[in-house]
Design a protein around this motif. Structure first.
Motif, short mmCIF file in Angstrom:
data_model
loop_
_atom_site.label_atom_id
_atom_site.label_comp_id
_atom_site.label_asym_id
_atom_site.label_seq_id
_atom_site.Cartn_x
_atom_site.Cartn_y
_atom_site.Cartn_z
N PRO A 84 -12.31 -7.08 -0.35
CA PRO A 84 -12.00 -5.78 -0.98
C PRO A 84 -12.93 -4.71 -0.43
O PRO A 84 -14.14 -4.94 -0.29
CB PRO A 84 -12.23 -6.06 -2.47
CG PRO A 84 -11.93 -7.51 -2.62
CD PRO A 84 -12.45 -8.15 -1.36
N TRP A 97 -1.39 -5.13 -1.05
CA TRP A 97 -2.53 -5.53 -1.86
C TRP A 97 -2.32 -6.99 -2.28
O TRP A 97 -1.28 -7.34 -2.83
CB TRP A 97 -2.63 -4.68 -3.12
CG TRP A 97 -2.84 -3.21 -2.88
CD1 TRP A 97 -1.91 -2.23 -2.95
CD2 TRP A 97 -4.07 -2.57 -2.56
NE1 TRP A 97 -2.48 -1.01 -2.68
CE2 TRP A 97 -3.81 -1.19 -2.43
CE3 TRP A 97 -5.38 -3.03 -2.35
CZ2 TRP A 97 -4.79 -0.26 -2.12
CZ3 TRP A 97 -6.37 -2.09 -2.04
CH2 TRP A 97 -6.07 -0.74 -1.93
N ARG A 147 -7.44 -2.75 -7.66
CA ARG A 147 -7.79 -2.32 -6.31
C ARG A 147 -9.15 -2.85 -5.86
O ARG A 147 -9.39 -3.02 -4.66
CB ARG A 147 -7.80 -0.78 -6.24
CG ARG A 147 -6.43 -0.15 -6.44
CD ARG A 147 -5.47 -0.53 -5.32
NE ARG A 147 -4.15 0.05 -5.54
CZ ARG A 147 -3.13 -0.61 -6.03
NH1 ARG A 147 -3.28 -1.88 -6.38
NH2 ARG A 147 -1.95 -0.03 -6.19
N LEU A 184 -8.49 3.06 -1.50
CA LEU A 184 -8.50 2.56 -2.87
C LEU A 184 -8.11 3.63 -3.88
O LEU A 184 -7.74 3.32 -5.01
CB LEU A 184 -9.87 1.99 -3.24
CG LEU A 184 -10.08 0.49 -2.93
CD1 LEU A 184 -10.08 0.26 -1.42
CD2 LEU A 184 -11.38 -0.01 -3.53
N GLY A 185 -8.22 4.88 -3.52
CA GLY A 185 -7.87 5.95 -4.44
C GLY A 185 -8.47 7.27 -4.00
O GLY A 185 -9.31 7.31 -3.10
N TRP A 219 -2.10 5.02 -10.09
CA TRP A 219 -3.28 4.96 -9.26
C TRP A 219 -2.90 5.23 -7.82
O TRP A 219 -1.74 5.31 -7.47
CB TRP A 219 -3.94 3.58 -9.41
CG TRP A 219 -5.29 3.51 -8.77
CD1 TRP A 219 -5.62 2.96 -7.57
CD2 TRP A 219 -6.50 4.04 -9.30
NE1 TRP A 219 -6.95 3.11 -7.33
CE2 TRP A 219 -7.52 3.77 -8.37
CE3 TRP A 219 -6.82 4.73 -10.47
CZ2 TRP A 219 -8.83 4.16 -8.58
CZ3 TRP A 219 -8.13 5.11 -10.67
CH2 TRP A 219 -9.12 4.82 -9.74
N GLY A 220 -3.89 5.38 -6.97
CA GLY A 220 -3.62 5.58 -5.55
C GLY A 220 -4.12 6.93 -5.08
O GLY A 220 -5.03 7.52 -5.65
N ALA A 240 -2.30 5.67 1.10
CA ALA A 240 -3.37 4.69 1.29
C ALA A 240 -3.34 4.15 2.71
O ALA A 240 -4.38 3.95 3.35
CB ALA A 240 -3.23 3.56 0.28
N GLN A 273 -6.49 -6.00 1.51
CA GLN A 273 -5.43 -5.20 2.12
C GLN A 273 -4.96 -5.97 3.35
O GLN A 273 -5.61 -5.97 4.39
CB GLN A 273 -5.95 -3.81 2.47
CG GLN A 273 -6.46 -3.05 1.26
CD GLN A 273 -6.95 -1.66 1.59
OE1 GLN A 273 -6.38 -0.97 2.42
NE2 GLN A 273 -8.01 -1.23 0.94
N LEU A 295 0.85 -1.19 0.00
CA LEU A 295 0.00 0.00 0.00
C LEU A 295 0.88 1.24 0.00
O LEU A 295 1.93 1.27 0.66
CB LEU A 295 -0.90 0.03 1.23
CG LEU A 295 -2.33 -0.48 1.05
CD1 LEU A 295 -2.33 -1.99 0.85
CD2 LEU A 295 -3.19 -0.11 2.26
N SER A 355 -8.75 -6.81 -4.68
CA SER A 355 -7.60 -7.11 -3.83
C SER A 355 -7.94 -6.89 -2.37
O SER A 355 -8.71 -5.99 -2.02
CB SER A 355 -6.41 -6.23 -4.20
OG SER A 355 -5.95 -6.50 -5.51
#
Length: 524
Positions: A152, A108, A92, A178-179, A364-365, A52, A97, A48, A95
């Motif tokens: 997820p 992930w 994401r 997740l973003g 991403w992120g 995140a 965490q 991560l 997946s």
């Protein structure tokens, strides 16, 4: 509702290639950390990102909520079939965490998604008194809960409830790890298609660059302006970063009826929304040569000023006769919004759709930095002053690297002092300000979520240490105003929302009364 042929054709169009992730060879102990998906692909874990990881701290456990109105009843089987081929292709959303037992870091880990655990379809009373109240209470109760890390961290709630502006409602809940909000809303739109063209992605307006005439003297003038521009940019950045550090240390906003105390992040949120005409915003924008964002901020400043004047004037007479010089507001109110700015180059809807369809890599992120946006609180005899002040504030903030520097400051603190200190820094910044504010641009034409025509999109969030969050979301020719409030601090969110909407009307009427634009001139 779509016909069976249309559904099959839609599913065929949405068939996508699997996403492959290369693994490293020769690394000991990796077998325990490699997972096989249901399609027998071997994929590698990813750690991560620090940002995140930050969203898993108890004082920063934020969830993004996207409420979608549908013109038709939502068909569960259609949604399930299409989720398999769109959203679940994004790493994401498929997946876990997982905390590494050896290092303590979170990673992930791809997993097979059981949609039965992610899609909620509650039984509803078809004879209920108010569908709007049911949906509102449902979201309120949802904000009391979290998503278990054993799956997820997202879910979708389908409410086939008729409301005043829709036949059904879908509620996406997504953990902020997740973003960031902009990317998640863009990803959600990447799962939609135009109603007029079921194979086409939504069209989102982009800012057009102005053409400039070139001449011999133009180059010299350009160089001089450029030097002054760079100097202002550096100076503004120094001032903004200094204010960021001062705010993190001790500088707090004025205690007003809108500001919550520290520790309210775990309180549930009442999320309400109202939809108004986007043409009203365009009318003011064109008349005053500003942007939609300037108008939205100006309208919000006017609405908050009106609301606070009433609150401070409770028990007093002749409140409606308040003027710029004679009102109930205290002097020099410091009221700021924390803006989380996407510092990456916008990936766009097309790129996110490609991510789900091809073996492409999109950054991403949570690539977000802080911007502290001051609000001007006060009554104005000329309502257009609210928009002028908003434009000046936004123009000033655009001319600064504040978001980039605050992002790297937060990253530096996290790497040097650890997640607890970084979480404490972020929490202090937000809790020392009053609210969150955002304005998101939506599609220009009607879109469908897996074939279900949407009537509105209302994004918001809960879990932040603010008592108030205001979001503006455009869609076709509409603007949806969304308020997320802590009712223990703001018990009358409907009144606050009415004040914002009434302020828009007052500003629009002032534009027309001054003859700046005719009412039918609502150009883009």
């Amino acid at each position: 509702m779509e016909s069976e042929d249309q559904v099959l054709r839609s599913r065929k169009q949405l068939a996508m290639k699997p996403i492959r992730t290369k693994t490293e060879n020769g690394e000991d102990g990796r077998e325990d950390h490699l997972k096989k998906r249901h399609d027998h692909e071997v994929v590698e874990e990813e750690p991560l990102s620090p940002s995140a990881r930050l969203f898993h701290e108890p004082n920063f456990n934020v969830y993004i909520i996207a409420i979608m109105g549908s013109k038709t009843k939502i068909q569960l089987d259609i949604v399930k079939a299409n989720l398999e081929h769109t959203l679940l292709k994004h790493p994401r959303f498929s997946s876990l965490q997982v905390v590494d037992d050896r290092s303590g870091d979170m990673k992930w880990v791809r997993t097979k998604v059981d949609l039965e655990k992610h899609i909620r379809v509650p039984e509803v009373n078809p004879n209920m008194e108010s569908g709007d109240q049911f949906v509102e209470d449902y979201v309120f109760n949802l904000s009391k809960t979290t998503i278990d890390k054993s799956q997820p961290m997202w879910d979708l709630h389908l409410l086939n409830v008729k409301t005043s502006d829709s036949e059904a409602v879908g509620i996406f809940r997504i953990h902020h790890s997740l973003g960031d909000g902009t990317s998640l809303i863009s990803l959600l739109l990447a799962c939609t298609r135009k109603i007029s063209d079921p194979e086409a992605l939504p069209t989102v307006p982009v800012k057009k660059k102005k053409k400039q005439e070139k001449s011999n003297s133009w180059w010299l003038w350009r160089c001089l302006v450029g030097l002054w521009w760079v100097w202002q940019l550096l100076w503004h950045t120094v001032v903004d970063v200094f204010m960021f550090m001062v705010t993190a240390s001790f500088l707090k906003d004025t205690e007003t009826p809108l500001k919550g105390p520290e520790g309210i992040e775990s309180n549930p949120r009442r999320i309400i929304h109202r939809t108004v005409s986007l043409d009203d915003f365009k009318l003011v924008k064109n008349a005053m040569n500003t942007t939609i964002n300037d108008v939205a901020l100006g309208v919000t400043q006017a609405g908050l000023s009106r609301y606070l004047n009433r609150k401070y004037g409770e028990g007093k007479k002749a409140e409606e006769k308040s003027t710029e010089t004679k009102n109930n507001l205290p002097k020099n109110v410091r009221l700021r919004s924390t803006l989380l700015i996407n510092i990456r180059t916008s990936v766009g809807i097309q790129a996110l759709a490609d991510m789900m369809e091809k073996d492409t890599e999109v950054k991403w992120g949570n690539w977000i930095g802080y911007v502290l946006l001051p609000f001007t609180i006060g009554l104005r005899d000329d309502p257009l002053d609210y928009v002028r002040e908003a434009k000046a504030t936004i123009d000033r903030k655009k001319h600064s690297f504040e978001a980039i520097y605050t992002f790297f400051i937060a990253e530096f603190v996290l790497k040097l002092f650890g997640i607890k200190r970084a979480s404490g820094l972020s929490h202090r910044i937000i809790s020392h300000t009053t609210m969150c504010f955002s304005n998101l641009v939506g599609p220009l034409e009607e879109i469908g979520f897996y074939g279900h025509p949407m009537t509105y999109l209302a994004p918001s969030s809960y879990g932040q240490p603010h008592a108030l969050m205001i979001n503006f979301q455009s869609y076709i020719n509409k603007m949806t105003i969304v308020l997320s409030v802590d009712e223990s601090i703001i018990p009358d969110p409907y009144q606050l929302c009415d004040d914002v909407i009434d302020s828009l009307k007052v500003i629009k009427d002032a534009v027309i009364a001054k003859g700046l634009v005719k009412e039918d001139q609502n150009k883009n």
